[in-house]
Design a protein around this motif. Sequence first.
Motif, PDB file in Angstrom:
ATOM      1  N   SER A  82       0.721  -1.218   0.022  1.00 51.52           N
ATOM      2  CA  SER A  82      -0.138  -0.155  -0.343  1.00 51.52           C
ATOM      3  C   SER A  82       1.102   1.131  -0.423  1.00 51.52           C
ATOM      4  O   SER A  82       2.409   1.393   0.519  1.00 51.52           O
ATOM      5  N   ASP A  83       0.555   2.135  -0.405  1.00 51.58           N
ATOM      6  CA  ASP A  83       0.378   3.846  -0.091  1.00 51.58           C
ATOM      7  C   ASP A  83       2.411   3.148  -0.493  1.00 51.58           C
ATOM      8  O   ASP A  83       3.461   4.148   0.003  1.00 51.58           O
ATOM      9  N   THR A  84       2.436   3.620  -1.694  1.00 53.55           N
ATOM     10  CA  THR A  84       4.108   3.617  -2.602  1.00 53.55           C
ATOM     11  C   THR A  84       4.112   5.304  -2.407  1.00 53.55           C
ATOM     12  O   THR A  84       5.127   5.119  -3.118  1.00 53.55           O
ATOM     13  N   HIS A  85       2.891   6.020  -2.747  1.00 56.16           N
ATOM     14  CA  HIS A  85       3.520   7.290  -2.517  1.00 56.16           C
ATOM     15  C   HIS A  85       4.843   7.229  -3.887  1.00 56.16           C
ATOM     16  O   HIS A  85       5.574   8.311  -4.258  1.00 56.16           O
ATOM     17  N   ILE A  86       4.162   7.218  -5.547  1.00 54.36           N
ATOM     18  CA  ILE A  86       5.055   6.863  -5.974  1.00 54.36           C
ATOM     19  C   ILE A  86       5.470   8.496  -6.953  1.00 54.36           C
ATOM     20  O   ILE A  86       4.324   9.278  -6.601  1.00 54.36           O
ATOM     21  N   GLY A 115      -4.215   1.124  -2.316  1.00 55.38           N
ATOM     22  CA  GLY A 115      -4.517   2.985  -2.959  1.00 55.38           C
ATOM     23  C   GLY A 115      -2.750   3.386  -2.092  1.00 55.38           C
ATOM     24  O   GLY A 115      -2.256   3.461  -2.068  1.00 55.38           O
ATOM     25  N   ASP A 116      -3.346   4.950  -2.496  1.00 58.59           N
ATOM     26  CA  ASP A 116      -2.369   6.085  -2.340  1.00 58.59           C
ATOM     27  C   ASP A 116      -1.023   5.622  -3.424  1.00 58.59           C
ATOM     28  O   ASP A 116       0.291   4.986  -2.802  1.00 58.59           O
ATOM     29  N   LEU A 117      -1.341   5.510  -5.140  1.00 60.48           N
ATOM     30  CA  LEU A 117      -0.417   4.634  -5.841  1.00 60.48           C
ATOM     31  C   LEU A 117       0.881   5.837  -6.136  1.00 60.48           C
ATOM     32  O   LEU A 117       2.146   5.278  -5.952  1.00 60.48           O
ATOM     33  N   ASN A 160      -6.290   8.740  -1.391  1.00 70.73           N
ATOM     34  CA  ASN A 160      -6.816  10.109  -0.749  1.00 70.73           C
ATOM     35  C   ASN A 160      -5.752  11.355  -1.758  1.00 70.73           C
ATOM     36  O   ASN A 160      -5.947  11.877  -2.585  1.00 70.73           O
ATOM     37  N   HIS A 161      -4.808   9.915  -1.736  1.00 67.32           N
ATOM     38  CA  HIS A 161      -3.218  11.373  -2.442  1.00 67.32           C
ATOM     39  C   HIS A 161      -3.890  10.882  -3.462  1.00 67.32           C
ATOM     40  O   HIS A 161      -3.747  11.869  -4.831  1.00 67.32           O
ATOM     41  N   ASP A 162      -3.896   9.881  -4.895  1.00 69.62           N
ATOM     42  CA  ASP A 162      -4.539   9.846  -6.234  1.00 69.62           C
ATOM     43  C   ASP A 162      -5.690  10.984  -6.492  1.00 69.62           C
ATOM     44  O   ASP A 162      -5.853  11.188  -7.307  1.00 69.62           O
ATOM     45  N   TYR A 204      -9.558  -1.488   0.740  1.00 73.02           N
ATOM     46  CA  TYR A 204     -10.040   0.062   1.745  1.00 73.02           C
ATOM     47  C   TYR A 204      -9.383   0.633   2.284  1.00 73.02           C
ATOM     48  O   TYR A 204      -8.400   0.147   2.630  1.00 73.02           O
ATOM     49  N   HIS A 205      -9.300   2.142   1.247  1.00 72.66           N
ATOM     50  CA  HIS A 205      -7.760   3.696   2.027  1.00 72.66           C
ATOM     51  C   HIS A 205      -8.199   3.689   2.820  1.00 72.66           C
ATOM     52  O   HIS A 205      -7.545   3.950   4.127  1.00 72.66           O
ATOM     53  N   GLY A 206      -9.447   4.757   2.387  1.00 79.98           N
ATOM     54  CA  GLY A 206      -9.232   6.449   4.044  1.00 79.98           C
ATOM     55  C   GLY A 206      -9.329   6.697   3.612  1.00 79.98           C
ATOM     56  O   GLY A 206      -8.446   7.844   2.953  1.00 79.98           O
ATOM     57  N   GLY A 236      -4.937   0.771   4.042  1.00 81.97           N
ATOM     58  CA  GLY A 236      -3.677   1.721   3.952  1.00 81.97           C
ATOM     59  C   GLY A 236      -3.798   3.132   4.602  1.00 81.97           C
ATOM     60  O   GLY A 236      -4.556   3.131   5.564  1.00 81.97           O
ATOM     61  N   HIS A 237      -3.374   4.475   3.809  1.00 81.15           N
ATOM     62  CA  HIS A 237      -3.880   5.317   4.390  1.00 81.15           C
ATOM     63  C   HIS A 237      -3.045   5.099   6.011  1.00 81.15           C
ATOM     64  O   HIS A 237      -2.737   6.387   6.079  1.00 81.15           O
ATOM     65  N   ILE A 238      -3.124   4.357   7.312  1.00 80.35           N
ATOM     66  CA  ILE A 238      -2.752   4.874   8.280  1.00 80.35           C
ATOM     67  C   ILE A 238      -1.324   5.063   8.147  1.00 80.35           C
ATOM     68  O   ILE A 238      -0.197   5.516   9.380  1.00 80.35           O
ATOM     69  N   HIS A 239      -0.354   3.855   7.090  1.00 77.63           N
ATOM     70  CA  HIS A 239       1.642   4.031   6.938  1.00 77.63           C
ATOM     71  C   HIS A 239       1.783   3.184   8.297  1.00 77.63           C
ATOM     72  O   HIS A 239       3.434   3.372   8.879  1.00 77.63           O
ATOM     73  N   GLN A 240       0.799   2.929   9.045  1.00 74.25           N
ATOM     74  CA  GLN A 240       1.423   1.579  10.015  1.00 74.25           C
ATOM     75  C   GLN A 240       0.688   0.146   9.721  1.00 74.25           C
ATOM     76  O   GLN A 240      -0.388   0.267   9.377  1.00 74.25           O
TER      77      GLN A 240
HETATM   78 FE   FE2 Z   1      -0.954   7.582   2.047  1.00 79.64          FE
END
Ligand code: FE2
Length: 307
Positions: A82-86, A115-117, A160-162, A204-206, A236-240
Amino acid sequence: MEKEIKNKLKYLINKKKDLLTICEELELKDYEVIGLVELMKQDGELVDYVDGQIIKLKKPLKSNDVYKIPNNLERLRLLLISDTHICSKYERLDILNYLYDKADKKQVNYILHSGDLTDGLSNRQQQLYELKEISYEGQRDYTIDKYPKSNIPTYLIAGNHDLWWVKQCGTDICKDICKNRDDLIYLGSDCEDLQIGKLKIRLYHGKGGGYAKSYKLQKYLDAIPIEERPHILQTGHIHQAFYMKQDNTHCFQTSCLQDLTPFERSMGFSNDKSCWWVDINFDNRGNVYSINQELETFDKKLKKTLY
Ligand SMILES: [Fe+2]
């Protein structure tokens, strides 16, 4: 032998050859080719026989709001990320490349991304200093080019970032990226259900802030009616990372593959970089028999050793 013919057939379908040409190339009758396509569908391949032609589907078929992939395997292996934030300067493509190579060696069947590709573009001006690419086209093209390429399909949702790009310019960047990559399959934004055989999965991202790292996951699961609960809930989303099992649902909060950003540091947020390797066994009726997982974690030291 059957595997070799299926691989040739897959190649011809990808090349968009018509049924007549496929029959000639494979030296098979049309009903034999259509039979092979049915077998490939049972293997989870996104192919179908429609209007006299064999076609490649961009997504699995959806019924009752659930994407459905047939499965005839007794064991499935998944990689949850999740959350690769490319396009963030803090992206970790080195870890992502390592994971895709490892997934290939481990014969993983599907990679799921919650999510947050991409890092997107927020209204926070300082984010500009954290980005490798600041334009929509820049982020789209960079991700198409740099995201690891694989024979294993990656199913993903937008985070949410995407989705900031929808606010900024009315365009869904994940949809656009996946249109240009056959190995990336876009299911939709924020929350989607996927069923592989009898295995039910929710991605689910959130959005928004949180309290304890487990709070949102617990609260979200409690809001799903018992009869709708999946076997696997990946968030995803929480980064933990966090795992819990409640009744028959295995909940995998999947952390990020991005170093801590200056914004996260100034806000007092923490993150961890990890992924889940998940093995699912089915009984002889195709029901889910067992789900076992392993968390693989990364820290900065690995940058030197991986590549
Ligand atoms: Fe994220």
